[in-house]
Scaffold this motif. Structure first.
Motif, PDB file in Angstrom:
ATOM      1  N   TYR A 178       0.841  -1.207   0.000  1.00 21.30           N
ATOM      2  CA  TYR A 178       0.000   0.000   0.000  1.00 21.30           C
ATOM      3  C   TYR A 178       0.870   1.249   0.000  1.00 21.30           C
ATOM      4  CZ  TYR A 178       0.931  -0.099   5.065  1.00 21.30           C
ATOM      5  OH  TYR A 178       1.547  -0.131   6.297  1.00 21.30           O
ATOM      6  N   TYR A 190      -4.720  10.663   4.064  1.00 24.01           N
ATOM      7  CA  TYR A 190      -5.322   9.558   4.831  1.00 24.01           C
ATOM      8  C   TYR A 190      -5.419   9.924   6.312  1.00 24.01           C
ATOM      9  CZ  TYR A 190      -6.307   4.912   6.642  1.00 24.01           C
ATOM     10  OH  TYR A 190      -6.900   3.856   7.295  1.00 24.01           O
ATOM     11  N   ARG A 247      -9.380   4.063   3.131  1.00 21.65           N
ATOM     12  CA  ARG A 247      -8.418   2.962   3.159  1.00 21.65           C
ATOM     13  C   ARG A 247      -8.427   2.164   1.847  1.00 21.65           C
ATOM     14  NH1 ARG A 247      -7.073  -1.693   7.539  1.00 21.65           N
ATOM     15  NH2 ARG A 247      -6.893   0.019   8.989  1.00 21.65           N
ATOM     16  N   ILE A 263      -0.313   1.632   8.247  1.00 20.45           N
ATOM     17  CA  ILE A 263      -1.726   2.027   8.295  1.00 20.45           C
ATOM     18  C   ILE A 263      -2.178   2.098   9.750  1.00 20.45           C
ATOM     19  CG2 ILE A 263      -4.063   1.187   7.830  1.00 20.45           C
ATOM     20  CD1 ILE A 263      -3.118   0.101   5.186  1.00 20.45           C
ATOM     21  N   ASP A 303      -3.902   5.189  11.681  1.00 21.89           N
ATOM     22  CA  ASP A 303      -5.246   5.065  12.289  1.00 21.89           C
ATOM     23  C   ASP A 303      -5.209   5.456  13.766  1.00 21.89           C
ATOM     24  OD1 ASP A 303      -6.326   4.197   9.918  1.00 21.89           O
ATOM     25  OD2 ASP A 303      -6.311   2.062  10.448  1.00 21.89           O
TER      26      ASP A 303
END
Ligand SMILES: Cc1cc2nc3c(=O)[nH]c(=O)nc-3n(C[C@H](O)[C@H](O)[C@H](O)COP(=O)(O)OP(=O)(O)OC[C@H]3O[C@@H](n4cnc5c(N)ncnc54)[C@H](O)[C@@H]3O)c2cc1C
Length: 389
Positions: free
Chosen positions: A42, A51, A58, A132, A136
């Motif tokens: 990714y 993001y 996502r 990620i 988050d």
């Protein structure tokens, strides 16, 4: 190379590019990607940008479509962390997915956030940014009005500070540089970046390093050299990265300047072992010397070169390294050899500007904001060792 297997260690852009270019160049060995993370490859750049701000979903992060791996006959093994590379047995051993024999192997294990060797910096409650999950967790903490202390004024620190401020956090950026990115880009560019951050409401405390970080009741105190303490509900460490070279080092591969030594085709010198991306200290054929580079585009370029070379094609790394960064809504593009300059020239018009970097009259870098023509011209001048314009 035909028959046997190509084993790629690392599921980031360099590993993916190696698999893709190997197939594109006609390579027909079985290809297996051992990915330490559980996601398909990714895009990391949005993690501190759109993001983190919640502007990109996502589902937009994967580099390739879900069918890419089947379509190209690439076995992707999520969560497979390599623990040992045995050059004699020609195997990669993983933590809990068994051993993989290879005919050729690409190491593309990337980087990990570096924590300053100061008291309290090893606290797992502090935020860093690579995955990620990191983004988050930071987004969840960055509610409106939260006090965020960002340590470090490199690209990751500046991007995170801007995005946190845009989420409504009260952001203080602390750094030992006099202006953001001073060490890499100099005062002229740094002062402009400072203004961008201030316009977003970021408070900058520059010119003093962090001496320690102390956990308090639901917050942390960041102590700046000189004694001042800045309180944060969130503390984000943007203090650089270190290449993950342990696997290569334990296998006996040469390491220098913190990276795995390769030639310009990304070959390590060990039989049938290539390396690509953030972990390399790679020979750049145009520069005539090895470079350490931690950029998205170069990870793709180097992976592509390794894949082609393994398939038997001629490929070498011979372009000047470049990256871009977006701080809030402002984008910077940079091309440079990255090993210093003795002259700086600034050109401005309207909303755009360029900073030219020279060494003994030769162009060694260019940084542009809203001046793409200069970026393209600059790349040519850097690569041909042309005079400063
Ligand atoms: C938040 C963020 C923003 C960025 N923004 C920009 C930008 O705007 N522009 C730019 O040019 N660059 C940017 N970068 C840098 C860019 O993302 C990196 O240069 C690039 O990801 C390097 O690719 P790589 O494949 O070498 O390593 P990585 O992307 O780090 O991937 C390596 C992979 O290997 C896995 N791995 C590690 N060890 C093992 C093991 N033993 N076994 C199996 N798998 C393993 C890791 O889990 C990881 O998934 C950014 C980086 C971050 C973190």
């Amino acid at each position: 190379m035909n028959g046997g297997a190509l084993v790629i260690v690392g599921g980031g852009p360099a590993g993916l590019a190696a698999a893709r270019s190997y197939r594109d160049a006609g390579g027909d060995m079985a290809v297996t990607m051992l990915a330490g993370e559980r996601h398909h490859p990714y895009k990391r750049p949005p993690l501190t940008k759109d993001y983190l701000r919640g502007e990109t979903d996502r589902s937009e992060l994967p580099i390739e479509s879900p069918s890419f791996f089947d379509d190209n006959d690439i076995t992707f093994v999520p969560g497979a962390r390599a623990r040992a590379l045995d050059l004699r047995a020609r195997t990669v051993a993983t933590e809990d997915h068994g051993d993989f024999g290879y005919e050729a192997c690409v190491l593309a294990t990337g980087s990990e956030p570096f924590r300053l060797p100061i008291p309290g910096a090893d606290d797992p409650e502090l935020h860093v940014m690579r995955t990620i999950e990191d983004s988050d967790r930071l987004a969840a903490a960055a509610v409106a009005g939260a006090r965020a202390v960002v340590v470090g004024s490199g690209f990751i620190g500046c991007e995170a500070a801007a995005s946190l401020a845009m989420r409504g956090a009260e952001v203080t950026l602390v750094s030992d540089e006099a202006v953001p990115q001073e060490r890499r880009l100099g005062d002229e560019a740094g002062s402009r970046i400072r203004t961008w951050l201030e316009e977003l409401g970021v408070t900058l405390k520059m010119g003093a390093g962090v001496a320690g970080i102390e956990a308090g009741d639901g917050c942390h105190g960041v102590t700046v050299e000189g004694g001042e303490s800045v309180q944060g509900d969130i503390v984000f460490l943007g203090t650089g990265v270190r290449a993950r070279v342990a696997l290569a080092e334990a296998a006996g591969l040469p390491i220098a300047e913190g990276g795995v030594v390769t030639d310009s085709s990304m070959h390590t010198g060990a039989e049938d072992i290539w390396a690509a991306g953030d972990i390399t200290y790679a020979m750049n054929a145009a520069a005539g010397r090895r470079l350490r580079v931690e950029h998205w585009g170069e990870a793709l370029n180097q992976g592509t070169i390794a894949g082609k070379a393994i398939a038997g094609a001629v490929a070498r790394w011979d372009i000047a390294p470049g990256f871009w960064s977006t701080i809030g809504t402002k984008t910077l593009k940079h091309v440079a050899w990255g090993d210093g300059h003795d002259e700086v020239r600034v050109e401005e018009d309207g909303d755009g500007w360029s900073v030219w970097y020279g060494s003994r009259g030769v162009t060694v870098g260019v940084l542009t904001h809203n001046r793409d023509d200069d970026h393209d011209t600059g790349r040519k001048l850097v690569e041909t060792k042309g005079p400063l314009p």
